[in-house]
Design an enzyme around this catalytic site. Structure first.
Site, PDB file in Angstrom:
ATOM      1  N   SER A   1      -8.421   3.621   8.828  1.00 43.10           N
ATOM      2  CA  SER A   1      -8.951   3.710   7.470  1.00 43.10           C
ATOM      3  C   SER A   1      -8.133   2.854   6.491  1.00 43.10           C
ATOM      4  O   SER A   1      -8.676   2.031   5.751  1.00 43.10           O
ATOM      5  CB  SER A   1      -8.955   5.183   7.054  1.00 43.10           C
ATOM      6  OG  SER A   1      -9.174   5.316   5.690  1.00 43.10           O
TER       7      SER A   1
ATOM      8  N   HIS B   1       0.856  -1.193   0.000  1.00 41.44           N
ATOM      9  CA  HIS B   1       0.000   0.000   0.000  1.00 41.44           C
ATOM     10  C   HIS B   1       0.889   1.238   0.000  1.00 41.44           C
ATOM     11  O   HIS B   1       1.889   1.289   0.722  1.00 41.44           O
ATOM     12  CB  HIS B   1      -0.887   0.021   1.248  1.00 41.44           C
ATOM     13  CG  HIS B   1      -1.676   1.289   1.369  1.00 41.44           C
ATOM     14  ND1 HIS B   1      -2.887   1.467   0.722  1.00 41.44           N
ATOM     15  CD2 HIS B   1      -1.419   2.447   2.011  1.00 41.44           C
ATOM     16  CE1 HIS B   1      -3.342   2.672   0.987  1.00 41.44           C
ATOM     17  NE2 HIS B   1      -2.471   3.299   1.771  1.00 41.44           N
TER      18      HIS B   1
END
Ligand code: URA
Length: 430
Positions: free
Chosen positions: A183, A82
């Site tokens: 998140s 990510h």
């Protein structure tokens, strides 16, 4: 759980019980907790923070708000990377197929661009026919067939995050490390890969401007992923200059293909190998050095490119049509004096690319795949007055080329001395 009591406790800096956090998130997704109470909660977290246990409970509640993927039928170890996003950040397009070519299964749910950072899905969609909106079942089938798939996160994954992020965006509550961790991590955990490597970018072209904040975020992401039973590491990388030569959707795909075919592109090749090696070494329990050697070999022998080409084909993309995309209109920016390139401001380049149509300022903007900025020099290069510093590309917004070239000319600083080379990787957190 009475939300008002929970808000009182957060305001007073007390630690909330995991069950209360779970009930709050479940109630919010169902519409039982109104936006104004959730906004107060988010602001409370921004001001008072969260303990590790609270952050974990929030992450887990958000993960469980939607579908969680399982890769049990996969014979290879699963891994994903990510990135917090940067200017010219095309690394995912290289790292994911490269890691797959090294023997990993790489399910990669990705996003669209908004503001100054481009989205991986938008970049891939500059390949004619590429479907970056697969169903989760098709996503799993592409991974099963070729070891890698890159597609946009669907609404079934972490609906709580989608709703909460939209609220945070308009209530000044994005900038909170526990909320950012919950998140990012809830989505990655729901995606299901057993190894998760984070690229936390740091600098003026990044979400995290200071090294201190970037390290805090990276450390929290890694410890949260480990607490959830995954293998994890983070690299904090510099994002002051644009990454590589090209910024813009089709331009970045072309540069990624070059790297995947074994061409050495400054910064991009080095970081791609570092990240893919970190994934391989964690997922396969090998040393980092052995993993780096493996990654270099897979770039050199064409197998990383073959994985990419197969993924594109399975998702409907046509690389021959990509090579035949029409040429954009081009404008050059030239050096005003002799010297060394001391700086290329990533944010300024991103602003120009945005005006040329390479990105979105609101969700409904239509992207021009051909638009962007191609750098002709890297920091430290010696230049003569009149040398070309950058080429600006535009098609649908060619009328913005004049304005954008004025902007890009301010991104470059030319000095009489060659600047010192700065390290690319500021921290490695394992
Ligand atoms: N990216 C995310 O996905 N969530 C945040 O809160 C911030 C950046």
């Amino acid at each position: 759980m009475i939300v008002k009591h929970l808000l009182d406790a957060k305001r007073e800096g007390q630690e909330l019980a995991a069950d209360d956090i779970r009930a709050l998130i479940a109630g919010y997704v169902k519409g039982e907790v109104p936006d104004y109470q959730m906004a107060a909660f988010a602001m409370g977290v921004c001001c008072r923070g969260m303990t590790t246990a609270e952050t974990f409970a929030l992450t887990d509640a958000m993960r469980l708000s939607g579908r969680c993927l399982s890769w049990e039928s996969c014979t290879q170890p699963t891994a994903d990377k990510h990135s917090t996003g940067g200017v010219g950040d095309k690394l995912s397009m290289i790292i994911q197929p490269l890691a797959a070519a090294c023997g990993l299964a790489v399910p990669s749910l990705t996003g669209r661009g908004l503001g100054h950072t481009g989205g991986t899905a938008d970049k891939l969609e500059s390949i004619p026919g590429y479907n970056a909106s697969l169903s989760l079942d098709d996503f799993q089938q592409v991974v099963a067939k070729c070891g890698v798939s890159m597609t946009v996160q669907t609404p079934e994954i972490c609906p709580a995050d989608k709703k909460l992020y939209a609220l945070r965006d308009v209530t000044g509550t994005v900038a909170s490390i526990p909320l950012i961790v919950a998140s990012i991590l809830s989505k990655k955990l729901a995606e299901g890969a057993q190894t998760i490597v984070f690229d936390v970018k740091c600098g003026r072209g990044a979400f995290m401007r200071t090294r201190e904040d970037a390290v805090a975020l990276a450390t929290a992401l890694v410890s949260g992923a480990k607490a959830a039973g995954r293998k994890s590491a983070a690299l904090v990388t510099r994002m002051d200059y644009p990454l590589g030569w090209k910024v813009g959707n089709a331009l970045e795909i072309a540069e990624s293909i070059d790297v995947l075919k074994g061409r050495e592109v400054p910064v991009v090749t080095e970081l791609s190998v570092e990240f893919a090696a970190q994934m391989v070494s964690l997922a396969m329990n090998t040393t980092l050095d052995a993993a780096r050697t493996e990654c270099r070999a897979r770039l050199a022998d064409g197998s990383a490119y073959a994985r990419f080409a197969e993924m594109v084909r399975l998702q409907g993309g046509d690389l021959a049509a990509f090579s035949a995309l029409p040429a954009a209109k081009v404008r050059e920016v030239k050096a005003p004096s002799d010297g060394f390139i001391a700086d290329i401001d990533a944010l300024v380049v991103a602003d120009a690319a945005l005006r040329l149509g390479a990105g979105r300022t609101c969700l409904t903007d239509v992207i021009d795949p051909l638009a962007g900025v191609e750098l002709c020099v890297q920091p430290g290069a010696a230049v003569k007055c009149g040398d070309v510093l950058a080429r600006l590309h535009a098609d649908t917004r060619a009328d913005c080329l004049d304005e954008a070239s004025k902007i890009v000319s301010t991104a470059f600083s030319i000095a009489s001395n060659c600047p010192e080379k700065q390290p690319l990787i500021l921290e490695r957190i394992v």
